[in-house]
Scaffold this active site. Sequence first.
Site: not given
Length: 962
Positions: A684, A703, A804
């Site tokens: 990302g 992540k 989001d």
Amino acid sequence: MTKQVKHLSLFATFLLVSLLVLPPFCNAQPSPNSQAEALLKWKQSIANQSILTSWAIKTNLSSSSHCKWLGIACNNAGDVIGLNLAYSGLKGTLERLDFSSFPQLLRLDLKVNQLTGTIPITIGLLTNLQFLDLSTNAFTGIFPLSVANLSMVVELDVSRNMISGELDSGLFPNGTEGAKTGLFSLQRLLIQDTNMSGYIPLELGNCKNLTLIALDGSHFFGTIPSSLGNLSELTVLRMTENQLSGEIPWNIGTLTKLIDLRLFKNRLFGSVPQGIGNSSALTTLHIAENNFTGHLPQQVCRYGKLVNFTASYNKFSGPIPMSLRNCTTLFRARLEYNQLTGILDQDFGVYPSLNYIDLSYNRLQGMFSPQWGESRHLTLLRIAGNMIVGRVPEEIVQLNQLVVLDLSSNQLSGEIPVQLGNLTELSYLSLNANKLFGQIPSQIGALSNLGYLDLSQNMLSGPIPNQIGNCIKLQFMSLSKNGLNGSIPDQIGYLVALQTLLDLSYNSLTGEILSEFGKLVNLVNLNLSHNNLSGSIPNSLVDMVSLSFIDLSYNDLEGPLPNTKAFNSSLKSFANNKDLCGEIQGLRACNTSLTPKNSSQKREHSRMVAIIVTSSISLLFLIFAVVGIIALYCRGRQGSVQEYKSQSRNENLFSIWNFDGRVVYEDIINATEDFNDEYCIGVGGSARVYKAKLPSGQVVAVKKLSTTTETMEIEDHKSFMNEIATLTEIRHRNIVKLYGYCSHERHTFLVYEFLERGSLANVLSSDKEAKELDWFKRVEVIRSVAHALCYMHHSCMPPIIHRDISSKNVLLSLELEAHVSDFGTARFLKPNTSRWTSVAGTYGYIAPELAYTMAVTEKCDVYSFGVLAIEVLMGSHPGELISRLKSLVDQRIELEDVLDRRLLPPSSQKIEDELNSIVKLALWCLCVDPQSRPTMSAASQVLEIKASDHWVPSNNNQPRAK
Ligand SMILES: *[C@@H]1O[C@H](CO)[C@@H](O)[C@H](O)[C@H]1NC(C)=O
Ligand SMILES: *[C@@H]1O[C@H](CO)[C@@H](O)[C@H](O)[C@H]1NC(C)=O
Ligand SMILES: *[C@@H]1O[C@H](CO)[C@@H](O)[C@H](O)[C@H]1NC(C)=O
Ligand SMILES: *[C@@H]1O[C@H](CO)[C@@H](O)[C@H](O)[C@H]1NC(C)=O
């Protein structure tokens, strides 16, 4: 007793019922043994859950063995005095908990669980109770009036439960107070149909020992009873975010111990008692977002203790309270959107602690005095929409922590101070609609954090400085309606973050349109109209893949229009030029490059430009929104946070929570071979995701953030850690579990549950997988996302807004069950943005009100959910269809227009009905007015009702598209 956040909700009352009529229970003192039995009886009445495994009779029964059970505290005699099962994931009801067995109970703390049903009326038997916290559960119905019997209660909190609005009298045990229940229920209806009075019981005024009443975020309506003005011990009274109406009783202004009064977001009106702040040393006063008129309480800071004060969005008139002038403790003040009068350079003093002040849209006059430069800690200063005259004082550049500066729509004159470049934290700068003249200082290039710049509607002249190219975080820039001249600098091409708008219209710019514009791949709206630009349009503009609006009218341009969608708009955008040609009706066709008309092109759901045209200004005020978040929602999430292991910043940082209670940093490094690309499963903007198989065999997703927390300020780091700590405690089957977080000088990463199928966006984009996701499963996906959102909005205190929601953030398990990821972390994970500009949200999912309000609310998630629901049915982002759907609200929508054509049409009427109801629900979620959108709990209820109707597999008629 330590102060804790307390809330009391679900109060509703029948004023005619005498309080003291209590059920005829219990005369004899229950023995410890019978207390143990009562506890076990309750345990048996609810589903088996591991948290209660210690609740069992041992063979060597002693009279106090139950005192060792989890959550139980006893006195020396073996009587239960405390029942604490907060944060334990408890499910079930309190129906079978016989409160009459616990007359000695002092403390009942069941906050943050999943308890349902009503709060039993027998709770009124706990006459010694001092502390009651039932907040953040899913209790329904009416709070029992008998609570007014709890005369010893010091703090009450039952906030953030769910009120269904329907009282199910079946929840009350028969033979006890069933009759009374009926009365409550009846009365509730009567009250609703009459003048809405009496919902907060008058009798609460009997609990004389109350020091704290908190009724925030519930559904109370009616007036604030004046009996509360007799609670002389009261220090905290909080009733924010309800539907209370009427006036604030005058005697609230006589409470001498009141230090914290919060009533924001209600429907209160009339004038505010002038005694408020005059009788007690107030530190907090929040009366924003009501309908108050008259003057602000003039003595609000009489004792010089006021820290936080909001009165925005009311109809207050009259002067700025004189006690504010010397209120040196002031930390945050929001008075925007009223009709307050005053002189800016006389009515305000010097506030050494001031962090945030918004005085916008009032009727303030006078000059902008240099003494504002003394409030060195200011991060936000907004005085937009007043009648301020004079220059912007140079002292303003002393405010080196300033993030937002908005002085727009005043009558400021003079030049923009050149030292403005000192404000390196500045992210939002709006000076538009003033009378500023002179040149744009080149020092503006030093504002490397600037995301929003509006200097439009002034009298600025000279060229656009080249240095503007250094403001690489700009997402919005308007310089329109000035007298700028010269050519557009090449450096404009560096501004690749530009997204919402680049507006240079109504100036006197000359020269050609630069091919550098092609680099602005994120830009949605470009306006260069009303200048003197000449030459032809560079073909590189076809690279502007996000472009949806372009206006080049009133220039001297010639030649062909590039052949992309944005240039396929109306003549108006290209009119009044020298000689443009193209395929737009009204323009000369270019005989050189004839392209065949492609009629199917229109129908194509272009994946490249998946953008909602009508909401393209959505991002306008996003930075703004972030400030709103901070103003409204960062009121301390610390309450529930557990200790974290972060040591001082100078050591090697390392923290992780709740991950089998073990340190797994090394395990993760080993499992990913120090983050070898081989293990990377996703990339990302700001993070790479790795799959890591731990020695235990468990697979997790890691992540890894590209920024380390080293770059965060200490303060931020702490709140970030706190936030993450809170998020790791969340457990919901449709929310991707965040196991923990590691911060090390080399790596910073979050550890998540691993989901095999990856994102919904991926699944939908693959024809094979999309087909596997049949109608039945798609409905389940929508329902799961609704559940997850409902949980975070309504069962978390404070509510957690995702910010989001998009198909990229919904992950699917092997069985295609949906899990929402990145809950609450969206704003940390946005690429390349400082904390203030970390605008969460994915283009095409963002609620339109973010264009004009500051507040990111749950309703923004509701909007995004609406987009997502349609996307799941369509199989791709609905793009422009959203606006079409919205305009069709009252008309019939052909379901087949929105259904993914890769699947066979639904095979039965029932399924079709189901899908239809999802489309309707989605449209409801897409209402432009956030108030009109359903809450997530209403939305998931809609989906539930349908579920029980249809999805009980009764025959083999289930839709399984191949
Ligand atoms: C308030 O608490 C005290 C003990 O702290 C108690 O004696 C008194 O009765 C309580 N007041 C009321 C009105 O019950
Ligand atoms: C409660 O009592 C009413 C009438 O007395 C009866 O109709 C109802 O079935 C009872 N409910 C339960 C749950 O026992
Ligand atoms: C405020 O009052 C006006 C009319 O006096 C009403 O239309 C409006 O809905 C009220 N606003 C709120 C938030 O109650
Ligand atoms: C004032 O507001 C700030 C930020 O919302 C908060 O951190 C602080 O605790 C508040 N202070 C008081 C006294 O309420």
